[in-house]
Design an enzyme around this catalytic site. Sequence first.
Site, mmCIF file in Angstrom:
data_model
loop_
_atom_site.group_PDB
_atom_site.id
_atom_site.type_symbol
_atom_site.label_atom_id
_atom_site.label_comp_id
_atom_site.label_asym_id
_atom_site.label_seq_id
_atom_site.Cartn_x
_atom_site.Cartn_y
_atom_site.Cartn_z
ATOM 1 N N HIS A 48 -21.998 13.747 50.330
ATOM 2 C CA HIS A 48 -21.774 14.230 48.967
ATOM 3 C C HIS A 48 -20.772 15.365 49.054
ATOM 4 O O HIS A 48 -20.990 16.356 49.748
ATOM 5 C CB HIS A 48 -23.079 14.714 48.333
ATOM 6 N N CYS A 49 -19.648 15.216 48.364
ATOM 7 C CA CYS A 49 -18.565 16.195 48.461
ATOM 8 C C CYS A 49 -18.518 17.054 47.199
ATOM 9 O O CYS A 49 -18.322 16.534 46.101
ATOM 10 C CB CYS A 49 -17.242 15.475 48.651
ATOM 11 N N PRO A 50 -18.668 18.368 47.334
ATOM 12 C CA PRO A 50 -18.575 19.219 46.149
ATOM 13 C C PRO A 50 -17.155 19.327 45.609
ATOM 14 O O PRO A 50 -16.966 19.602 44.433
ATOM 15 C CB PRO A 50 -19.085 20.577 46.649
#
Length: 106
Positions: A48-50
């Site tokens: 999960h990439c912010p």
Amino acid sequence: ESSAADQDRQRCWRPGEVDWCAKCRRERPERTHHCSQCGRCVIRMDHHCPWVGSCVGWRNHKYFILMNGWSCLACASWLITVRAPNVAEALLLLTEPAATVQNMLP
């Protein structure tokens, strides 16, 4: 003992068989993982990439790699082309009075 055997069977990857996500309560394809931050299952999930604001998986992995490459290229070109004033000169410009700054500028 049957419940322990059922749990072991659920944890194992079974190729060709439909899996069930306990959190989404839906069927999910092979190599799909549930993201706790997005609240959905993602095919071939990497992380999960912010920065992107979603999960990097099968559908957007190429674009994530391209974004990283272009960002590195932009940072490198900025560092190469912005030479004057360097960090020391910029700090000096901030601390010196305006009259001294006028003498330093060409």
